[in-house]
Every structure is written in C-alpha cells, then in structure tokens.
Design a protein around this motif. Structure first.
Motif, mmCIF file in Angstrom:
data_model
loop_
_atom_site.group_PDB
_atom_site.id
_atom_site.type_symbol
_atom_site.label_atom_id
_atom_site.label_comp_id
_atom_site.label_asym_id
_atom_site.label_seq_id
_atom_site.Cartn_x
_atom_site.Cartn_y
_atom_site.Cartn_z
ATOM 1 N N ASP A 2 0.848 -1.200 0.000
ATOM 2 C CA ASP A 2 0.000 0.000 0.000
ATOM 3 C C ASP A 2 0.881 1.247 0.000
ATOM 4 O O ASP A 2 0.926 1.998 0.967
ATOM 5 C CB ASP A 2 -0.931 0.004 1.214
ATOM 6 N N ASP A 3 1.580 1.450 -1.104
ATOM 7 C CA ASP A 3 2.603 2.498 -1.121
ATOM 8 C C ASP A 3 2.455 3.474 -2.275
ATOM 9 O O ASP A 3 3.299 4.341 -2.454
ATOM 10 C CB ASP A 3 3.986 1.856 -1.170
ATOM 11 N N LEU A 4 1.404 3.346 -3.065
ATOM 12 C CA LEU A 4 1.197 4.243 -4.186
ATOM 13 C C LEU A 4 -0.146 4.941 -4.061
ATOM 14 O O LEU A 4 -1.071 4.414 -3.451
ATOM 15 C CB LEU A 4 1.235 3.481 -5.518
ATOM 16 N N SER A 5 -0.243 6.118 -4.671
ATOM 17 C CA SER A 5 -1.526 6.828 -4.659
ATOM 18 C C SER A 5 -1.884 7.261 -6.080
ATOM 19 O O SER A 5 -1.014 7.418 -6.935
ATOM 20 C CB SER A 5 -1.477 8.045 -3.734
ATOM 21 N N ALA A 6 -3.172 7.442 -6.298
ATOM 22 C CA ALA A 6 -3.657 7.795 -7.631
ATOM 23 C C ALA A 6 -4.715 8.880 -7.538
ATOM 24 O O ALA A 6 -5.481 8.954 -6.569
ATOM 25 C CB ALA A 6 -4.233 6.565 -8.327
ATOM 26 N N LEU A 7 -4.759 9.705 -8.558
ATOM 27 C CA LEU A 7 -5.841 10.662 -8.752
ATOM 28 C C LEU A 7 -6.526 10.310 -10.062
ATOM 29 O O LEU A 7 -5.872 10.228 -11.107
ATOM 30 C CB LEU A 7 -5.306 12.092 -8.817
ATOM 31 N N VAL A 8 -7.830 10.085 -10.010
ATOM 32 C CA VAL A 8 -8.609 9.799 -11.214
ATOM 33 C C VAL A 8 -9.495 11.011 -11.481
ATOM 34 O O VAL A 8 -10.347 11.357 -10.649
ATOM 35 C CB VAL A 8 -9.462 8.530 -11.044
ATOM 36 N N LEU A 9 -9.285 11.667 -12.603
ATOM 37 C CA LEU A 9 -10.080 12.836 -12.971
ATOM 38 C C LEU A 9 -11.183 12.406 -13.932
ATOM 39 O O LEU A 9 -10.911 11.950 -15.046
ATOM 40 C CB LEU A 9 -9.201 13.901 -13.625
ATOM 41 N N ASN A 10 -12.419 12.539 -13.484
ATOM 42 C CA ASN A 10 -13.576 12.216 -14.300
ATOM 43 C C ASN A 10 -13.999 13.480 -15.038
ATOM 44 O O ASN A 10 -14.418 14.468 -14.423
ATOM 45 C CB ASN A 10 -14.712 11.686 -13.428
ATOM 46 N N CYS A 11 -13.919 13.448 -16.368
ATOM 47 C CA CYS A 11 -14.197 14.629 -17.179
ATOM 48 C C CYS A 11 -15.591 14.599 -17.796
ATOM 49 O O CYS A 11 -15.809 15.119 -18.904
ATOM 50 C CB CYS A 11 -13.126 14.771 -18.259
ATOM 51 N N THR A 12 -16.548 13.994 -17.096
ATOM 52 C CA THR A 12 -17.933 14.050 -17.526
ATOM 53 C C THR A 12 -18.424 15.496 -17.561
ATOM 54 O O THR A 12 -17.873 16.360 -16.875
ATOM 55 C CB THR A 12 -18.829 13.230 -16.578
#
Length: 203
Positions: A2-12
C-alpha cells in the motif's frame, strides 16, 4: 504494497450526483488499482470551479491548484472522458490546457515535476472514436511529462447510432473489465519502477 496513490479525474459534463458512465468507469479503474496497493480518489472535475487557462493558478477562486496538488502528490494520474462528436469532452480538453502549465514547472535539475509519474486513460461513448480520443490524450499527457505504460487505456463504445450507455451494461462487459485490470496492473508496476529510478536530468 500500500505504497502508491492515484488521482482519477472524471471529465464528464454532468455534475454530481447525476449518474455518469464516466464515473462508473473511473470508479472501476480505482478499484482495479486498489488490488495493486494503490489508494486514491475520483474527482469529478465539473464539481470544482476550475477556470479556463494555461497557468497553474488562474486566481479568483480557481479550483485547479487544489486538483493540481493532489496530482503532484500522487504517483498515478488517470483521465477518464466521454466521447462527444468523436472528441474528448470539453472538460477533458480544459484539463489538458491546464496541464500545459507543467511544461514550465521544473525542479532544481530542470525536470518537469510530472517526470516519474505515470498516466492512464479511460474512454466511454456511444459511437466509434475511442482510439482517436485515446491517441489525443496519450500525446498530450506524454508532452507534459507523464509516462504511459503498455496498455495504458481502457474503453467502451456502444453500437453506432444507438442510445445504450456503459452505466446500463450489466454486468460490465468482460472485454472492458479485462483491459481495466491490465491497465491498473501496468500503471502500478511502472509507477514503482519510476519511483525507484527517476529520470536523469538533461545534460
């Protein structure tokens, strides 16, 4: 792990809490990433007061700096967009324009702050165009410093001139679910490699 992070940008184009096929795919991408030790969030861009422009901060309450900070704090960025008229959404194009500012944001060795970060792409639509939209985003994200692994995209498109939406497909088509799993595995793999072996500074 558990050592990575993510940002998910939803462009709806749809503000919360409206149902969105892009939101469904974005959440599925994040769930797939979680299986590889990645934690993160999905942000619906239209829920934030992001201004048009090509700087890191357009001022006057611009919400992009907050999203940008989340992006810089993460190792993985995923951009998810619907297809409209064969093109990425206007919101997606605005995000790409804001990312243009990263070309002039560098560290003390002259490297863009996005170097060492990886990017993935999700696309949904009711018409052909997923490959075209993916190609546009691949080029743009790479231009502003992100690395893209093999199989860096996942998508679903419905039959031409029909009105079926991805959010109405139950269960999720295995072809899309499989590419989502593959993309997530590759994003996590490349992010760990780059975190431990950053790109060198240009000579």
């Amino acid at each position: 792990m558990d050592d990575l992070s993510a940002l998910v940008l939803n462009c709806t184009l749809k503000k919360s809490p409206a149902e969105s096929s892009s939101e469904l795919l974005a959440s599925q991408v994040l769930q797939a990433l979680e299986r590889h030790g990645v934690t993160g969030t999905v942000e619906r861009v239209v829920d934030h007061d992001v201004r048009f422009g090509v700087s890191v901060d357009e001022g006057d309450g611009d919400a992009w700096p907050t999203l940008r900070r989340a992006m810089l704090d993460a190792e993985i960025l995923v951009v998810v967009t619907p297809i409209w008229l064969g093109q990425p959404s206007a919101v997606c194009k605005m995000v790409l324009e804001r990312l243009d500012a990263e070309l002039s944001e560098t560290d003390d060795q002259g490297r863009m702050l996005t170097y060492g970060k990886v990017a993935g792409i999700g696309v949904v639509g009711n018409e052909d165009g997923a490959h075209h939209v993916t190609a546009e985003l691949c080029q743009a994200l790479n231009d502003v410093g992100f690395s893209l692994p093999a199989s860096a995209s996942t998508y679903w498109v419905g039959e031409a001139m029909h009105k079926e939406d991805y959010k109405d497909k139950q269960p999720t088509p295995e072809e899309t679910a499989g590419t989502t799993r593959t993309m997530a595995a590759h994003l996590a793999h490349l992010a760990r490699l780059l975190r431990d072996a950053q790109y060198p500074a240009a000579e």
